[in-house]
Design an enzyme around this catalytic site. Structure first.
Site, short mmCIF file in Angstrom:
data_model
loop_
_atom_site.label_atom_id
_atom_site.label_comp_id
_atom_site.label_asym_id
_atom_site.label_seq_id
_atom_site.Cartn_x
_atom_site.Cartn_y
_atom_site.Cartn_z
CD GLU A 304 63.55 58.56 53.79
OE1 GLU A 304 62.72 59.47 53.92
OE2 GLU A 304 63.55 57.75 52.85
N1 IFG Z 1 62.96 60.70 50.75
C1 IFG Z 1 63.70 59.52 50.34
C2 IFG Z 1 63.63 59.15 48.87
C3 IFG Z 1 62.26 59.47 48.25
C4 IFG Z 1 61.89 60.90 48.55
C5 IFG Z 1 60.64 61.31 47.79
C6 IFG Z 1 65.72 60.92 50.22
C7 IFG Z 1 67.20 61.03 50.40
C8 IFG Z 1 61.73 61.05 50.04
N2 IFG Z 1 65.14 59.75 50.65
O1 IFG Z 1 65.10 61.83 49.72
O2 IFG Z 1 63.88 57.76 48.73
O3 IFG Z 1 61.28 58.57 48.71
O4 IFG Z 1 60.46 62.70 47.82
#
Ligand code: IFG
Length: 493
Positions: A304
Site C-alpha cells: 500500500e
Molecule cells: N491492509 C493493510 C494492513 C491493514 C489491513 C486491515 C496489508 C498487507 C488492510 N496491508 O494487509 O495494514 O490495514 O485488514
C-alpha cells in the site's frame, strides 16, 4: 471424578496417520517420569512438564534414566518437524530427530489429555490418555500467524499469551508487525525518537509507552523459541511510515515532522525515496533488528505505498532489499514488492483476494517461494458476518468455513505446491484493543489456518474438521478463550 480420555479423533491439526488402539489407556501419575533419550527433546520436554504442572499438580521429573512409567522422548522419525507418538497401556513414546518434531508431538499429546490439562489450577481428574499410534509431519514448513501491535499495542505478557495459544496448533512462525502509520513499537538505539515519539500513540486516544525495549523483544523471541516458534519482525516500508516520519523531520521530503496519526486510513505515507538519509535510517533499523533476531527472516512490508510512484517504489526496493541480505537475513515482503526484483531469495507474502497475480506467478516460475495469506480466507480481522461488531470487511465477511475450505497447494494460478512455503493468518488490530478481542477474531479461524498449513490435502474435510473444532472448544472453555461460537460448528462445550 474419572474423565473419559478424549478420543484421538479430535486433534487439530489433523495428523497424517492416526491409528487408535482400542482398550489401551495410559494414565499419568505423579510417578510418571519424562525420560530424555535425546537432547533434541530438552526444551519440548520442559514445556510439557510446564503445561502439566499447574493442572495435574504433578512435578514430573525429567531424567535420562529409563523408567517403566514414562513419557519417553526418543530419536527416530526423520521427516523435518515430523514425529511418531505411541500411547500404550504401559507408557508414551515420542520419536523425532529435531526439537521441532518433539515440540509438535507435545502439542498433539496435550490434546490427547483431558481438556482440564489446560487449567491453571489443580483439577480432580484422572489423567487418562487413549491408546493410539500417530505418524505425523507438516505439509508446509511455514505455519504462521501475524500480530499487528501497531494499530493497538499489546504488552509483552499479552503477546506471550497469544504465542501460547498459537503453539497449541503447531504454528511455528510469529510475524510481528512492529511499525506503521500509527506507531513504532521496537526501540532502535540509533534512532531513539522512533519510540520516544512514535511509540507513544496508537489508533484512538490512548497514549503510553507503547513499545518494546530491545530487552523485551529479545525476551519475546526467546519465549517463542522455547515453544518451537520463530519470530519474524516486520518494519513496513516505504509506505505505512507516518510514525517514523512523525518522529524525525529529516525522514520527510519537506523536512517537517508529521503529526502522530491515530486513525485507520491506509496508503497515505511514504518515506523520502530520493534522500540518502532514508537508506541510512532503514540500514540502521535492519542492522539493529537483525542483531537481536535469531530467525532467518526480516519482513520489509512493501504494501500500500499508494503515494509512491512506481518508479520510486522500484528504486526504493532496489536499495532496500540488498540491505536485508547484507545483515544475513532473508527478506519477506507483501506481494507488491515482487515486481521490483528477479532475485528468488526474498519470499512473497500474498494477501490479495484474487487467485491470480501475474507478478507472483512469474516469480514462482523463477523459483520464488510464496506464503499464502489471502485476505478473504485468513485475515483474522475480517468480520465473521455482517453482524460481527469487531473487525473490518473490505475483503468481505469470513466465516470459519471460508478460512478452511480452500487449498493452498492450488490456490494461486501459476504457484504450484512446491513453491508454497506455507500459510499465515494475519490479525490486524484497527478494531481489536484487548486480548479478548484478539481471541474472538482468532478463534476458531486461526486453528483452520493452522490445519491448512499442517495437514495433508487427503485429510481435508469440512464436516470432520467442524466436528474436531467443536471438541477442541472444551479446551478453550477451560482456558477462558473468548471464541466466536460460529453457527457452522457443532460446539461441544
Ligand atoms: N491492509 C493493510 C494492513 C491493514 C489491513 C486491515 C496489508 C498487507 C488492510 N496491508 O494487509 O495494514 O490495514 O485488514
Amino acid at each position: 471424578m474419572t474423565e473419559t480420555a478424549p478420543s484421538p479423533q479430535e486433534l487439530v491439526p489433523q495428523p497424517v496417520q492416526v491409528h487408535p488402539i482400542p482398550n489401551a489407556t495410559f494414565t499419568l501419575t505423579p510417578d510418571t517420569k519424562i525420560v530424555l533419550a535425546t537432547e533434541a527433546a530438552h526444551h519440548p520436554a520442559a514445556r510439557l512438564a510446564e503445561v502439566l504442572r499447574p493442572s495435574t499438580g504433578y512435578d514430573l521429573e525429567i531424567t535420562t534414566e529409563p523408567s517403566s512409567n514414562a513419557i519417553l522422548f526418543d530419536t527416530g522419525e526423520t521427516a523435518e518437524e515430523g514425529y511418531e507418538l505411541d500411547v500404550t497401556a504401559t507408557g508414551v513414546t515420542i520419536r523425532a530427530t529435531t526439537p521441532a518434531g518433539h515440540f509438535n508431538a507435545v502439542a498433539t499429546l496435550r490434546q490427547l489429555l483431558p481438556p482440564e490439562v489446560e487449567a491453571k489450577s489443580e483439577q480432580p481428574v484422572e489423567w487418562r490418555i487413549p491408546g493410539v499410534r500417530i505418524e505425523d509431519h507438516p505439509r508446509y514448513p511455514h505455519r504462521g500467524a501475524m500480530l499487528d501491535v501497531t494499530r493497538h499495542f499489546f504488552t509483552p505478557d499479552q503477546v506471550k499469551n497469544y504465542i501460547d495459544q498459537l503453539a497449541a496448533f503447531k504454528i511455528n512462525h510469529l510475524h510481528l508487525h512492529l511499525s506503521d502509520d500509527q506507531g513504532w513499537r521496537l526501540e532502535i538505539k540509533s534512532w531513539p525518537q522512533l519510540t520516544n515519539i512514535g511509540g507513544r500513540t496508537e489508533v484512538g486516544t490512548r497514549t503510553g509507552d507503547f513499545f518494546y525495549t530491545q530487552a523485551e523483544y529479545k525476551d519475546l523471541v526467546e519465549y517463542a523459541r522455547a515453544r518451537g516458534m520463530t519470530v519474524i519482525p516486520e518494519f513496513d516500508m516505504p509506505g505505512h511510515t507516518n510514525a517514523a516520519q512523525s518522529s524525525y523531520a529529516n525522514l520527510n521530503a519537506d523536512n517537517t515532522r508529521r503529526d502522530p496519526y491515530t486513525g485507520i486510513e491506509v496508503g497515505f505515507s511514504s518515506l523520502a525515496i530520493h534522500e540518502d538519509i532514508t537508506y541510512e535510517f532503514i540500514e540502521d533499523v535492519i542492522r539493529e533488528v537483525a542483531a537481536i533476531t535469531p530467525g532467518p527472516y526480516l519482513h520489509i512490508g512493501g504494501d500500500e505505498a499508494l503515494t509512491t510512484p512506481d518508479a520510486d517504489y522500484e528504486a526504493f526496493m532496489t536499495r532496500a532489499l540488498p540491505l536485508v541480505e547484507k545483515y544475513g537475513k532473508t527478506a519477506i515482503g507483501w506481494h507488491e514488492f515482487i515486481k521490483t526484483t528477479t532475485d528468488t531469495g526474498p519470499v512473497v507474502q500474498f494477501w490479495n483476494q484474487t487467485t491470480a497475480d501475474e507478478n507472483v506467478a512469474a516469480a514462482a516460475k523463477r523459483g520464488t517461494r510464496v506464503i499464502l495469506s489471502p485476505a478473504n480466507r485468513v485475515y483474522l480481522d475480517m468480520k465473521y458476518t455482517e453482524d460481527t461488531e469487531l473487525g473490518l470487511k473490505w475483503a468481505g465477511v469470513v466465516e470459519v468455513r471460508d478460512s478452511y475450505d480452500w487449498d493452498p497447494g492450488s490456490y494461486l494460478e501459476g504457484v504450484p505446491e512446491d513453491r508454497v512455503l506455507g500459510v499465515e493468518a494475519p490479525l490486524w488490530t484497527e478494531t481489536a484493543e484487548t486480548p479478548a478481542d484478539l481471541e474472538f477474531l482468532a478463534f476458531p479461524r486461526l486453528p483452520a489456518a493452522a490445519e491448512l498449513g499442517w495437514s495433508p490435502r487427503a485429510t481435508h474435510d469440512w464436516d470432520d474438521f467442524a466436528r474436531r473444532l467443536g471438541a477442541q472448544a472444551r479446551r478453550w472453555k477451560v482456558q477462558g478463550i473468548n471464541y466466536y461460537r460460529s453457527p457452522q460448528v457443532p460446539w461441544q462445550d
